[in-house]
Design a protein around this motif. Structure first.
Motif, mmCIF file in Angstrom:
data_model
loop_
_atom_site.group_PDB
_atom_site.id
_atom_site.type_symbol
_atom_site.label_atom_id
_atom_site.label_comp_id
_atom_site.label_asym_id
_atom_site.label_seq_id
_atom_site.Cartn_x
_atom_site.Cartn_y
_atom_site.Cartn_z
ATOM 1 N N UNK A 1 63.458 -79.782 42.275
ATOM 2 C CA UNK A 1 63.927 -78.816 41.272
ATOM 3 C C UNK A 1 64.938 -79.456 40.312
ATOM 4 N N UNK A 2 65.596 -80.531 40.779
ATOM 5 C CA UNK A 2 66.525 -81.245 39.908
ATOM 6 C C UNK A 2 65.786 -81.989 38.796
ATOM 7 N N UNK B 1 64.663 -79.624 56.752
ATOM 8 C CA UNK B 1 64.674 -78.218 56.337
ATOM 9 C C UNK B 1 64.618 -78.152 54.812
ATOM 10 N N UNK B 2 64.002 -77.079 54.293
ATOM 11 C CA UNK B 2 63.848 -76.915 52.855
ATOM 12 C C UNK B 2 64.888 -75.965 52.275
ATOM 13 N N UNK C 1 68.132 -73.975 48.296
ATOM 14 C CA UNK C 1 67.252 -75.101 48.612
ATOM 15 C C UNK C 1 68.040 -76.367 48.937
ATOM 16 N N UNK C 2 67.556 -77.098 49.940
ATOM 17 C CA UNK C 2 68.173 -78.373 50.331
ATOM 18 C C UNK C 2 67.081 -79.438 50.463
ATOM 19 N N UNK C 3 67.467 -80.685 50.552
ATOM 20 C CA UNK C 3 66.539 -81.790 50.808
ATOM 21 C C UNK C 3 65.560 -82.001 49.682
ATOM 22 N N UNK C 4 64.282 -82.167 50.030
ATOM 23 C CA UNK C 4 63.255 -82.546 49.066
ATOM 24 C C UNK C 4 63.078 -81.515 47.972
ATOM 25 N N UNK C 5 63.139 -80.230 48.333
ATOM 26 C CA UNK C 5 62.954 -79.167 47.345
ATOM 27 C C UNK C 5 64.033 -79.253 46.272
ATOM 28 N N UNK D 1 74.299 -78.745 52.861
ATOM 29 C CA UNK D 1 73.933 -77.777 51.830
ATOM 30 C C UNK D 1 74.852 -77.977 50.634
ATOM 31 N N UNK D 2 74.273 -78.170 49.420
ATOM 32 C CA UNK D 2 75.126 -78.410 48.237
ATOM 33 C C UNK D 2 75.919 -77.167 47.825
#
Ligand SMILES: [Zn+2]
Length: 139
Positions: free
Chosen positions: A136-137, A119-120, A128-132, A108-109
């Motif tokens: 969003x970036x 996990x999203x 939000x983590x991973x692909x989401x 988790x950032x």
């Protein structure tokens, strides 16, 4: 103390065992196998649920290879050899799957929590983590 001396060291035998390199390897294998049950039991008691720590698979692998080499090169007994001939395969497979799974976990950032693969959102802080996060970036 003579009785004690005779019990421990008698006729060139320590604890009644004629020692050599292969005897040491064989007993080391036994000791490693014994220790892995203690490691697993300790981990389970600590978390109060049944767990198999990574050390269990490493110790299983080391113990089975020590006993396999003892069986192959010293004992040379077909029953003993076959007992340890293939058990290392699932040990290695479990280690590969474990490390792949660990590598697939996402950090988790925001809070640094280790999130499950795919996990999203972080289960600890909800960010939000991973692909989401990647999507969003870009926006
Ligand atoms: Zn988080």
């Amino acid at each position: 103390m003579d009785w004690f001396h005779n019990l421990v060291w008698h006729d060139g035998k320590f604890l009644g065992i004629q020692w050599g390199v292969w005897k040491v390897i064989g007993w080391l294998g036994n000791a490693v196998f014994f220790s892995l049950f203690l490691v697993q039991w300790y981990a389970t008691e600590k978390l109060k649920r049944v767990v198999v720590p990574t050390a269990f698979w490493w110790l299983s692998l080391a113990g089975s290879l020590l006993l396999l080499s003892y069986a192959l090169f010293y004992q040379k007994d077909s029953v003993f050899i076959l007992a340890y001939a293939f058990v290392w395969i699932p040990y290695i497979r479990n280690l590969i799957i474990h490390y792949r799974h660990a590598a697939a976990h996402l950090d988790c950032p925001k809070c640094g929590n280790l999130c499950p693969p795919h996990s999203h959102f972080c289960p600890a802080c909800g960010s939000p983590v991973g692909e989401i996060l990647i999507k969003s970036d870009r926006s």
